[in-house]
Design a protein around this motif. Structure first.
Motif, PDB file in Angstrom:
ATOM      1  N   LEU A  12       0.832  -1.205   0.000  1.00 18.17           N
ATOM      2  CA  LEU A  12       0.000   0.000   0.000  1.00 18.17           C
ATOM      3  C   LEU A  12       0.865   1.253   0.000  1.00 18.17           C
ATOM      4  CD1 LEU A  12      -2.628  -0.960   2.772  1.00 18.17           C
ATOM      5  CD2 LEU A  12      -2.846  -1.253   0.282  1.00 18.17           C
ATOM      6  N   GLU A  13       0.399   2.251  -0.714  1.00 14.58           N
ATOM      7  CA  GLU A  13       0.978   3.593  -0.626  1.00 14.58           C
ATOM      8  C   GLU A  13      -0.137   4.479  -0.088  1.00 14.58           C
ATOM      9  OE1 GLU A  13       3.552   4.156  -4.502  1.00 14.58           O
ATOM     10  OE2 GLU A  13       1.990   2.686  -4.804  1.00 14.58           O
ATOM     11  N   ILE A  14       0.027   4.923   1.154  1.00 20.58           N
ATOM     12  CA  ILE A  14      -1.062   5.613   1.845  1.00 20.58           C
ATOM     13  C   ILE A  14      -0.728   7.098   1.967  1.00 20.58           C
ATOM     14  CG2 ILE A  14      -2.481   5.620   3.924  1.00 20.58           C
ATOM     15  CD1 ILE A  14      -1.192   2.709   4.398  1.00 20.58           C
ATOM     16  N   VAL A 225      -0.069  -4.862 -10.238  1.00 23.67           N
ATOM     17  CA  VAL A 225      -1.064  -3.956 -10.795  1.00 23.67           C
ATOM     18  C   VAL A 225      -1.340  -2.903  -9.732  1.00 23.67           C
ATOM     19  CG1 VAL A 225      -3.519  -3.763 -11.368  1.00 23.67           C
ATOM     20  CG2 VAL A 225      -2.122  -5.584 -12.364  1.00 23.67           C
ATOM     21  N   GLU A 226      -1.351  -1.639 -10.144  1.00 20.00           N
ATOM     22  CA  GLU A 226      -1.574  -0.562  -9.186  1.00 20.00           C
ATOM     23  C   GLU A 226      -2.943   0.059  -9.411  1.00 20.00           C
ATOM     24  OE1 GLU A 226       1.333   2.575  -9.304  1.00 20.00           O
ATOM     25  OE2 GLU A 226       0.642   3.383  -7.388  1.00 20.00           O
ATOM     26  N   LEU A 227      -3.717   0.184  -8.327  1.00 22.23           N
ATOM     27  CA  LEU A 227      -5.020   0.860  -8.377  1.00 22.23           C
ATOM     28  C   LEU A 227      -4.873   2.128  -7.553  1.00 22.23           C
ATOM     29  CD1 LEU A 227      -7.053  -2.353  -7.532  1.00 22.23           C
ATOM     30  CD2 LEU A 227      -6.823  -1.335  -9.801  1.00 22.23           C
ATOM     31  N   LYS A 228      -5.099   3.266  -8.169  1.00 20.77           N
ATOM     32  CA  LYS A 228      -4.787   4.539  -7.516  1.00 20.77           C
ATOM     33  C   LYS A 228      -5.974   5.179  -6.814  1.00 20.77           C
ATOM     34  CE  LYS A 228      -0.754   6.348  -9.992  1.00 20.77           C
ATOM     35  NZ  LYS A 228       0.163   6.388  -8.871  1.00 20.77           N
ATOM     36  N   ASN A 229      -5.635   5.889  -5.723  1.00 21.68           N
ATOM     37  CA  ASN A 229      -6.575   6.825  -5.113  1.00 21.68           C
ATOM     38  C   ASN A 229      -7.877   6.241  -4.604  1.00 21.68           C
ATOM     39  OD1 ASN A 229      -6.034   9.510  -4.581  1.00 21.68           O
ATOM     40  ND2 ASN A 229      -5.694   9.877  -6.773  1.00 21.68           N
TER      41      ASN A 229
HETATM   42 MG    MG Z   1       3.306   3.994  -6.911  1.00 26.54          MG
END
Ligand code: MG
Ligand code: ADP
Ligand code: ZN
Length: 488
Positions: A12-14, A225-229
């Motif tokens: 996670l990128e929080i 796979v990245e899901l943003k925001n």
């Molecule tokens: Mg990123």
């Protein structure tokens, strides 16, 4: 192969809005819900020639967060420009930290109250189920907000330049439940530390979710796979469950994994291709020539001296020192204001557990029923302490106390005043109680018969009848004793 046999990996990128008074690089006030573009200046509008000035409080809060999570702050951190064009980012770059962040390492504890029950792996003594290691925490600035109206778009720069702390976990999360617990636990820690209100509905905390799957623990990690925001814990959970299933389905069909950014549509409950290949981006990060690197030593020392207690430590302390159950302590430490209220009310109390019961069973019940926030609670902690004291001292009965409490809640009156006004006193005098006991025994020969035949519990019915006959004023403990004597 069945989905359950694949091994998912999640990172996670929080992003968290810090609760500073002003923005990250200018003096504009931080506030929510203002008229669009009413909190702006040349710096946060990115006008040519405007220079950034560091917000020291944001740096302190980030270092504090790192220390609370057992991380370290390197001696020097620096600021970089992350270059990209977007209408809500008028400088055409975002000031961020690329290779020298404020915080490295550390871990987020996952609290048991945020897991579905029963717990799969169990929790430690302190309610911590496990810890997810962090890569880093860095500080950057938020962008403005665009709103699209049919053929045109509106831009609001009030949010532009808000201090944004980015907490990056290692790819060490295994399930959607763990990801949800990481977010909820971190949120609670940030709120207790006073560094953010972390209200996801208001966009104060947002999350990018990275997901990959592989077939066996011996394989390298799959392409992510990245899901943003994502802006709610529920959405994060749904997105992960969906994405794991989708990726396993593709692998089953022999489709090779590729690293990509996908869009999560929470209403439809599915992720979709962004095609634009946004992640092919090269941000061309380079050191910001307008900002000097920062020596962190003095701040690190200052913050170390004022570390707040973590929610789980507080909870463990209430269990240990106040004799509360872990459940009670968990309820009372859900929010810092509630924890503070409880500790004030319980200060010096002979039985803190009784105070906890009043708060959990009566106060929270009523606040919830009337949809009143704790901030508007009409019963002060001192008044609650006094009420519990009256019951514990035997001055009023439990039933009377409930009436007194109702009045306190409705009018904010002091307990002693209500007791006086209503003429409440508890009858502990044996002479008066005997009268009620005899009256009840005479009225219920059938119950007496059953008790004598061995149904000991039926005596509670008689206690209830005596309480009723006394108008709730009898001391129930003394009533039980007198009944036991009369029936012996
Ligand atoms: Mg990123
Ligand atoms: P990027 O440079 O694309 O942002 P990073 O390596 O910095 O990628 O990682 C960003 C996030 O993605 C981190 O939270 C990390 O834990 C997570 N991540 C990295 N690799 C994987 C992977 N193979 N599967 C799942 N998550 C991953
Ligand atoms: Zn400004």
């Amino acid at each position: 192969m069945p989905i359950a046999d694949y091994i998912p990996t999640i990172g996670l990128e929080i992003h968290v809005h810090l609760k500073t008074k002003s923005k990250m690089f200018c003096g504009c006030a931080l506030s929510y819900g203002e008229a669009p573009n009413s909190r702006t200046c040349p710096t946060c509008l990115g006008l040519p020639g405007a220079l950034p000035v560091l917000n020291e409080e944001a740096i302190r809060m980030t270092i504090l967060t790192g220390q609370l999570l057992g991380a370290t702050t390197p001696e020097v951190c620096k600021w970089d420009r992350k270059n990209y064009f977007y209408a809500d980012m008028p400088k055409n770059y975002q000031i961020s930290q690329y290779d020298q962040p404020l915080v490295v390492g550390g871990a987020i504890p996952m609290y048991d109250q945020y897991f579905p029950k029963p717990l799969r792996d169990g929790a430690g003594e302190d309610g911590v189920v496990g810890r997810i290691p962090l890569t880093r925490i860095h500080l950057e600035e938020d962008a403005g907000k665009s709103t699209h109206f049919g053929a045109s778009s509106g831009l609001d720069f009030n949010r532009a330049g808000t201090p944004l702390m980015e907490v990056v976990t290692e790819p060490a999360i295994r399930t959607a439940d763990e990801a949800a617990a990481v977010l909820a636990s971190l949120r609670q820690i940030l709120v207790f530390a006073g560094v953010s209100d972390a209200d996801m509905e208001r966009g104060q905390m947002r999350c990018d979710v990275n997901v990959s799957v592989r077939k066996s623990a011996g394989d390298p990690l799959g392409a992510k796979v990245e899901l943003k925001n994502l802006n709610s814990v529920a959405a994060v959970r749904r997105a992960i469950v969906f994405e794991i299933e989708r990726q396993c389905g593709e692998l089953d069909c022999g489709i090779p994994q590729r690293q990509e950014t996908r869009r999560w549509d929470d209403d439809r409950g599915e992720s979709s291709d962004m095609r634009g290949k946004e992640d092919a981006h090269d941000y061309r990060d380079f050191p910001d020539p307008d900002l000097l690197p920062v020596r962190t030593g003095a701040w690190v020392a200052e913050v170390r001296g004022r570390l707040p207690e973590l929610p789980h430590a507080r909870r463990a302390r209430l269990v240990r020192d106040h004799g509360l159950t872990p459940y009670d302590a968990g309820v009372l430490t859900a929010e810092p204001a509630l924890a503070a209220y409880y500790e004030e009310a319980a200060a010096g109390a002979a039985k803190p557990k009784a105070v906890a019961n009043w708060i959990i069973n009566e106060l929270l019940g009523r606040l919830n029923e009337q949809q009143t926030p704790l901030a508007s609670n009409p019963v002060t902690s001192g008044a609650l302490r006094e009420l519990v004291g009256l019951v514990e001292a035997g001055a009023i009965s439990g039933a009377q106390a409930k009436e007194v409490f109702a009045e306190m809640f409705a009018t904010g009156a002091a307990p002693a005043a209500v007791v006086r006004e209503r003429g409440f006193t508890q009858v502990s005098d044996d002479g008066a109680l005997e009268g009620f006991v005899q009256q009840v025994l005479a009225a219920h020969p059938d119950l007496v018969e059953r008790i004598r035949a061995g149904e000991a519990k039926v005596v509670n019915v008689l206690v209830g009848q005596v309480m009723k006959a006394s108008g709730g004023r009898a001391n129930p403990k003394r009533v039980s004793e007198l009944l036991a004597r009369a029936l012996a």
